[in-house]
Scaffold this active site. Structure first.
Site, short mmCIF file in Angstrom:
data_model
loop_
_atom_site.label_atom_id
_atom_site.label_comp_id
_atom_site.label_asym_id
_atom_site.label_seq_id
_atom_site.Cartn_x
_atom_site.Cartn_y
_atom_site.Cartn_z
N ALA A 11 -78.52 -19.70 25.95
CA ALA A 11 -79.59 -18.76 26.32
C ALA A 11 -80.89 -19.52 26.55
O ALA A 11 -81.97 -19.07 26.17
CB ALA A 11 -79.75 -17.71 25.22
N GLY A 12 -80.77 -20.68 27.18
CA GLY A 12 -81.96 -21.49 27.48
C GLY A 12 -82.57 -21.06 28.81
O GLY A 12 -82.58 -19.87 29.15
N ILE A 14 -81.62 -21.69 31.99
CA ILE A 14 -80.69 -21.10 32.98
C ILE A 14 -80.12 -19.79 32.43
O ILE A 14 -80.04 -18.79 33.15
CB ILE A 14 -79.54 -22.08 33.34
N ASP A 34 -76.11 -17.98 21.80
CA ASP A 34 -76.71 -19.31 21.61
C ASP A 34 -76.61 -19.67 20.13
O ASP A 34 -76.50 -18.78 19.27
CB ASP A 34 -78.18 -19.30 22.04
N ARG A 83 -81.25 -32.76 31.25
CA ARG A 83 -81.80 -34.12 31.27
C ARG A 83 -83.32 -34.12 31.33
O ARG A 83 -83.95 -33.12 31.71
CB ARG A 83 -81.21 -34.94 32.41
N ILE A 119 -71.78 -24.62 34.01
CA ILE A 119 -72.95 -25.21 34.68
C ILE A 119 -73.39 -26.49 33.96
O ILE A 119 -74.07 -27.34 34.51
CB ILE A 119 -74.13 -24.20 34.73
N THR A 120 -72.98 -26.63 32.71
CA THR A 120 -73.41 -27.77 31.89
C THR A 120 -73.03 -29.10 32.54
O THR A 120 -71.91 -29.26 33.04
CB THR A 120 -72.77 -27.66 30.48
N ARG A 152 -79.63 -26.39 48.39
CA ARG A 152 -80.74 -27.34 48.56
C ARG A 152 -80.72 -27.93 49.97
O ARG A 152 -81.75 -28.00 50.64
CB ARG A 152 -80.62 -28.47 47.51
N HIS A 176 -70.83 -33.62 41.44
CA HIS A 176 -72.23 -33.18 41.37
C HIS A 176 -73.04 -34.33 40.78
O HIS A 176 -73.44 -34.31 39.64
CB HIS A 176 -72.30 -31.95 40.46
N1 APR Z 1 -73.43 -23.59 21.55
C1 APR Z 1 -74.21 -22.69 22.20
N2 APR Z 1 -75.41 -22.99 22.70
C2 APR Z 1 -75.85 -24.25 22.57
C3 APR Z 1 -75.10 -25.26 21.93
C4 APR Z 1 -73.83 -24.88 21.40
N3 APR Z 1 -73.05 -25.75 20.77
N4 APR Z 1 -75.81 -26.41 21.96
C5 APR Z 1 -76.95 -26.15 22.60
N5 APR Z 1 -76.99 -24.85 22.97
C6 APR Z 1 -78.04 -24.10 23.67
C7 APR Z 1 -79.44 -24.53 23.28
O1 APR Z 1 -79.84 -23.92 22.05
C8 APR Z 1 -80.26 -24.01 24.48
O2 APR Z 1 -80.78 -22.71 24.26
O3 APR Z 1 -77.97 -24.35 25.06
C9 APR Z 1 -79.23 -23.97 25.63
C10 APR Z 1 -79.55 -24.90 26.77
O4 APR Z 1 -80.71 -24.45 27.35
P1 APR Z 1 -81.83 -25.43 27.96
O5 APR Z 1 -82.06 -26.56 27.01
O6 APR Z 1 -82.97 -24.61 28.38
O7 APR Z 1 -81.08 -26.07 29.24
P2 APR Z 1 -80.88 -25.43 30.70
O8 APR Z 1 -82.00 -25.84 31.57
O9 APR Z 1 -80.55 -24.00 30.58
O10 APR Z 1 -79.60 -26.27 31.18
C11 APR Z 1 -78.37 -26.18 30.53
O11 APR Z 1 -77.16 -26.79 32.50
O12 APR Z 1 -77.88 -27.68 34.53
C12 APR Z 1 -77.30 -27.96 33.29
O13 APR Z 1 -77.98 -30.23 32.87
C13 APR Z 1 -78.16 -28.88 32.49
O14 APR Z 1 -76.51 -29.36 30.84
C14 APR Z 1 -77.68 -28.60 31.09
C15 APR Z 1 -77.34 -27.11 31.14
#
Ligand code: APR
EC number: 1.1.1.37
Length: 320
Positions: A11-12, A14, A34, A83, A119-120, A152, A176
């Site tokens: 729930a970050g 994206i 999350d 990243r 997406i990760t 893009r 990717h």
């Molecule tokens: N289980 C669930 N959620 C998790 C876990 C886990 N084990 N580990 C981390 N998270 C959550 C974090 O708490 C955070 O809220 O994943 C979320 C990631 O959100 P952001 O850090 O905002 O990252 P975001 O920009 O959303 O990107 C996520 O997508 O594009 C890819 O490279 C990017 O790998 C990254 C992913």
């Protein structure tokens, strides 16, 4: 009929954008999951409070327990770390592989019939690992990369030509990462392939080459500007297009990281290829003809993905 249930694992940046788009497009009800306590609940409530203003009916909830995703029709996975400037997607492998293990187990136990969109990053290796950890059917586990990379490419081309983004189509194959393969021959403006537009004097080969390179570096360009994380609006929009094609059985032709077994000379490997997404998940892999130089670029990209998969096997013996 009840609304589709869409689980967003992560729930970050994206994840939150995905939840908002699901609401605005009324694609279904949303469960944000999350490990961070309060984040999924807070984002779900904030977006739910926007629904009377925008006039959409979606139930949005947040959770820290996988039980909440039970019976989800679609799971979109963004859990992990993004990243920072100077990092490549591959630098995230060690941390995010562990995350894929817990996510895969959580989905297998609670939403085994879902269409799963990963997406990760590093995407091609993470979607491969997620399929292995979850044990879900290969046609139901797919990675989002090609829709974003080609979006893009389309945006840069529309800017260069001064035309609507709607009239630009673009094709990007392969992993990717830095070795992705934007295919100019299969990319068009109003149906006219890019090499013909060079001949027609709309642009030059040099400008086209620069756009291809900017597409390859598209993710890094955003990371460099944001400094604290990576792109989220365009990645979220891209995954939503895939989810919508599945939920509405649209059978859209979308480039995705799909399991390829046979096509392109590949043997059970996840890499970016054109696919048809419908109610059964990945319903078809479109094998296009490649010339010698395109094939060489794709082979290089495939080798890069294979290297990442081997690295995953080295870290987690259960994947070997
Ligand atoms: N289980 C669930 N959620 C998790 C876990 C886990 N084990 N580990 C981390 N998270 C959550 C974090 O708490 C955070 O809220 O994943 C979320 C990631 O959100 P952001 O850090 O905002 O990252 P975001 O920009 O959303 O990107 C996520 O997508 O594009 C890819 O490279 C990017 O790998 C990254 C992913």
């Amino acid at each position: 009929m009840s609304r589709p249930k869409i689980a967003l694992i992560g729930a970050g940046q994206i994840g939150g954008t995905l939840a908002h788009l699901v609401g605005l497009k009324e694609l279904g009800d949303v469960v944000l999951f999350d490990i961070a306590e309060g984040t999924p609940q807070g984002k779900a409530l904030d977006i739910a409070e926007s629904s009377p203003v925008d006039g959409f009916d979606s139930a949005l909830t947040g959770a820290n327990d996988y039980a909440a995703i039970a019976g989800a029709d679609v799971c979109i996975v963004t859990a992990g770390v993004p990243r920072k400037p100077g990092m490549s997607r591959d630098d995230l492998l060690g941390i995010n592989l562990k995350v894929m293990k817990s996510v895969g187990e959580g989905i297998a136990a609670n939403a085994p019939n879902a269409f799963v969109i990963c997406i990760t990053n590093p995407l091609d290796a993470m979607v491969w690992a997620l399929q292995k950890f979850s044990g879900l059917p290969k046609e139901k586990v797919v990675g989002m990369a090609g829709v974003l990379d080609s979006a893009r490419f389309r945006y840069f081309l529309a800017e260069e030509f001064g035309v609507s983004v709607k009239d630009v189509t673009a094709f990007v194959l392969g992993g990717h990462g830095d070795t992705m393969v934007p295919l100019t021959r299969y990319s068009t403006v109003g149906g006219i392939p890019l090499p013909d537009l060079v001949k027609m004097g709309w642009t030059t080969q040099e400008k086209l080459d620069a756009i291809v390179q900017r597409t390859r570096d598209g993710g890094a360009e955003i990371v460099g500007l944001l400094k604290t994380g990576s792109a989220f609006y365009a990645p979220a929009a891209s995954a939503i297009a895939m989810a919508e094609s599945y939920l509405k059985d649209q059978k859209r032709v979308l480039p995705c990281a799909a399991n390829v077994d046979g096509a392109y000379g590949l043997d059970d490997m996840y890499v970016g290829v054109p696919t048809v997404i419908g109610a059964k998940g990945i319903e078809k892999i479109v094998e296009i003809e490649l010339d010698k130089s395109e094939k060489a670029m794709l082979d290089k990209s495939i080798e890069a993905v294979k290297g990442l998969v081997e690295a995953c096997k080295g870290i987690d013996g259960s994947l070997a």
